[in-house]
Write an enzyme that holds these catalytic residues in place. Structure first.
Site, PDB file in Angstrom:
ATOM      1  N   SER A 126       0.957  -1.418   0.098  1.00 24.09           N
ATOM      2  CA  SER A 126      -0.040   0.212  -0.013  1.00 24.09           C
ATOM      3  C   SER A 126       0.644   1.196   0.164  1.00 24.09           C
ATOM      4  O   SER A 126       1.907   1.224  -1.084  1.00 24.09           O
ATOM      5  CB  SER A 126      -0.631   0.141   1.763  1.00 24.09           C
ATOM      6  OG  SER A 126      -1.852   1.019   1.422  1.00 24.09           O
ATOM      7  N   HIS A 155      -8.349  -4.287  -1.177  1.00 23.95           N
ATOM      8  CA  HIS A 155      -6.494  -4.220  -1.359  1.00 23.95           C
ATOM      9  C   HIS A 155      -6.104  -5.130  -0.285  1.00 23.95           C
ATOM     10  O   HIS A 155      -4.999  -5.382   0.136  1.00 23.95           O
ATOM     11  CB  HIS A 155      -7.019  -3.037  -0.546  1.00 23.95           C
ATOM     12  CG  HIS A 155      -5.698  -2.048   0.473  1.00 23.95           C
ATOM     13  ND1 HIS A 155      -4.436  -1.848  -0.891  1.00 23.95           N
ATOM     14  CD2 HIS A 155      -5.326  -1.645   0.874  1.00 23.95           C
ATOM     15  CE1 HIS A 155      -3.885  -0.969  -0.158  1.00 23.95           C
ATOM     16  NE2 HIS A 155      -3.875  -1.382   1.242  1.00 23.95           N
TER      17      HIS A 155
END
Length: 705
Positions: A561, A676
């Site tokens: 991320s 995610h």
């Protein structure tokens, strides 16, 4: 060094176009941003196949995958409390037979005794089969104090967007004609048993530029949502707006929050009639809890109070009744951390406040008790030098449920009562022989003189330099604390364990940008100061080399991320130092990140690339723009999900395309589901751990000088 393997360099490309890229028009790979585009997915399939062909053929791959699956599916895992609901506790259980999970409930009494008597409420796998959907559990919001009705969030494939349905715990069924919302990135919470706070996608104008709800409405049971009454709204450039409620004893306090930026919030009280009254919290303070009619927040900048100046990092309280009465309540301090401490978690039980503090990155649990002469603090007796996490607190009575673990000690769940000693409820079994390894906390000196802590795990009998995997994050106030090696690095399954079991070293680096030392540690890596976090990472790697614990070229940098910005930048800046880069669900193209999915919400962290003054410092470290065609760049492994609706898959895709054009070694694996978090079940998580181990062995696992 192991001979490099390069995926086929099939894309026609002019290197000068990459080097000169400063606008969207200069990007020849923008077509890879079409998430479900036929051409883009064909390229993804090719990269996936090429990567699997090489890595699954490694002799360690099948063994690592099987071992990872066994660890992840171990039925001896702790059934952590998702929520304490009066005298009941809920938990989502996942194992080999239930990969998407069983949401279940048991009495708190049986749970505390270590023998919970579970009743399954929702079988997520069966629900998905019955409805023809790949449901991923996103949680339950149950209405206190009865907890009979819950709002269930389910995501198709693991995206941030989900559907919401009302569920009746008593009957164990979804409510016919109950509250439901279609798939969207919604903000939903109870106002009362017949009314919801709702922010959702209503079409044009209802979402912010970041893709989150801009409007907050009250929706009454039995009415069409089109009739819901708007009570708050944010600006188009805001991050989001939402409503929520907190039960404090017998009082339900209701709030709406507008977030102008990622780091600022404007919180207001909501009256019974839906009208709002602003709270006096500073915009950059963090709303933490409500207790005894007080709203408690953590400061991120200094605040003048009646007792003097409160410094960033302190907990401060205001009277909510005074706000309702129209007066200006004087704030007062509840807790002040020391110079080496940072408050990471805060939770309220019936009459106590529980604070998880980091002290030089070691976890401590503190109980705060209000009194007429002020608040008193008591350190709770828990194992030292550990990672402590607050799992839940009791709404009735004063008990905190916390997990305690270290890199070599598996998690144990404790019930910590206000009166009496902590009691171990459950412990995970040891998955490896910890006596074979040693863990040490060390400190590196960064470029500007800052001392940067890091944890180092090595085989206890190791001599000299070893191939070393360094994981870090360095952003968004998110502290990195040492977890049991079966969960290190984050979202890489038991990769950390496999790596040290193979005779190598693992490092968790606490670089700036996180919350390890409170607000200052984060602010020192914001925007134009971002290079500090990269310098901190280099400092840790250089310290390991200087100590003859590893050698240049045998270091892997790992991040996901925001960590994708980190590892991409350090690879570009010091290709001499790193031999491998693990980049998960990564941010990479900082020239366009604010135009992709939720990217606009992070401009307070990185800067706005459309503002020339911001792009002037961002382009110095943006990974995508600084990739070069040199032959000795570290070999990167990108893992991500097609359905990631937070960080756009185009970031990793475009970076892979550049590597391919340059004829450089890279590895790529894009899962179709998982959002995610990437893996939607343990099968995918186990496969990822095995692929990454094979990759590290190929790239840095041999020939250490």
């Amino acid at each position: 060094m192991v001979a490099r393997w390069a995926l086929a360099a099939a894309l026609a490309f002019a290197p000068t176009a990459i080097a000169a890229q400063d606008t969207d028009a200069d990007d020849p790979y923008i077509w890879l941003e079409e998430i479900q585009g036929e051409r883009a997915l064909a390229k993804v399939d090719q990269w996936n196949a090429d990567t699997e062909a090489v890595l699954t053929d490694q002799p360690e791959y099948p063994l690592a995958k099987a071992w990872a699956k066994q660890i992840l599916d171990d039925t001896r895992q702790i059934a952590l409390p998702d929520a304490i609901q009066g005298d009941m506790v809920t938990n989502l259980w996942r194992d080999a037979d239930n990969p998407r999970g069983l949401w279940r409930i048991a009495s708190l009494e049986s749970y505390m005794a270590g023998a919970p008597e579970w009743r399954v409420l929702i079988d997520v796998d069966k629900l998905g089969e019955d409805e023809g959907q790949s449901w991923v559990w996103h949680g339950a919001n149950c209405l206190a104090p009865d907890y009979a009705r819950c709002l269930i969030a389910l995501s198709p494939g693991g995206t941030d967007a989900d559907v919401v349905r009302e569920f009746d715990v008593t009957t164990g069924r979804f409510v016919d004609g109950g509250f439901t919302l279609p798939e969207a990135k919604s903000n939903v919470a109870w106002f009362d048993e017949d009314t919801l706070f709702v922010g959702t996608d209503e079409g044009e104008g209802s979402l912010t530029d970041s893709g989150y709800p801009r409007l907050v409405k009250l929706w009454d049971r039995g009415t069409d949502f089109s009739t819901a009454r708007q009570i708050a709204e944010g600006e188009q450039a805001d991050i989001s707006a939402s409503g929520f409620s907190v039960l404090d004893g017998d009082t339900r306090w209701r709030f709406v929050n507008r977030s102008p930026s990622f780091w600022t919030n404007q919180v207001s009280l909501v009256k019974e009639d839906g009208s709002t009254v602003p709270l006096p919290l500073p915009e950059d303070a963090e709303f933490e809890a409500v207790l005894n009619g007080l709203v408690i927040a953590k400061l991120n900048s200094a605040l003048e109070t009646t007792g003097g100046t409160e410094e960033p990092g302190a907990l401060v309280a205001w009277s909510l009744q005074s706000v309702l009465d129209g007066s200006d309540p004087a704030p007062f301090a509840v807790f002040r951390p020391s110079d080496t401490q940072a408050i990471e978690e805060v939770a309220a039980s019936e009459t106590k406040l529980w604070v998880k503090v980091l002290d030089d990155v070691s976890g401590k649990l503190i109980e705060l008790s209000p009194g007429q002469s002020g608040w008193t603090a008591r350190d709770m007796e828990l194992p030292a030098n550990s990672t402590v996490q607050i799992a839940e607190t009791s709404g009735t009575g004063d008990t905190a449920f916390v997990t305690v673990e270290s890199m070599l000690t598996p998690p144990t769940l404790y019930a910590v009562p206000s009166e009496g000693e902590a009691v171990a409820i459950a412990s995970e079994p040891a998955q490896f022989d910890a006596s074979k390894f040693t863990v040490e906390q060390k400190f590196a000196t960064s470029k500007d003189g800052t001392k940067v802590p890091y944890y180092l795990v090595r085989p206890i009998d190791a001599q000299g330099p070893l191939p070393t995997l360094i994981h870090a994050y360095g952003g968004f106030r998110a502290a990195q604390t040492p977890k049991y090696l079966t969960a290190e690095p984050y979202r890489s399954g038991p990769l950390g364990l496999f790596w040290v079991e193979s005779g190598n070293a693992y490092v968790l680096a606490n670089i700036r940008g996180g919350g390890e030392y409170g607000p200052r540690w984060h602010e020192d890596a914001l925007r134009e100061k971002r290079q500090n976090s990269f310098d901190d990472f280099h400092a840790v790697a250089d310290d390991l080399v200087a100590s003859r614990l590893t050698t240049p070229g045998h270091i892997a940098a790992s991040g996901r991320s925001n960590g994708g910005v980190l590892v991409g930048a350090v690879a570009n800046q010091r290709p001499d130092l790193y031999g491998a880069i693990i980049s998960g669900s990564p941010l990479i193209d900082m020239r366009r990140y604010n135009k992709l999915l939720a990217g606009a919400s992070w401009m307070a962290e990185y800067g706005n690339p459309d503002v020339p003054e911001d792009w002037a410092f961002m382009k110095e470290w943006s990974p995508y723009q600084n990739m070069s065609d040199g032959p000795d760049v570290p070999a990167a492994f990108y893992y991500l999900s097609t359905l990631d609706d937070r960080v756009h898959p185009g970031h990793a895709r475009k970076a892979a395309a550049k590597h391919e054009a340059y004829g450089q070694t890279f590895y790529y694996h894009e899962y179709r589901e998982g959002g995610h978090s990437v893996g939607s079940d343990h099968e995918e998580d186990a496969k990822r751990a095995a692929l990454l181990l094979s990759y590290l062995n190929r790239e840095i696992g041999k020939d250490v000088d």
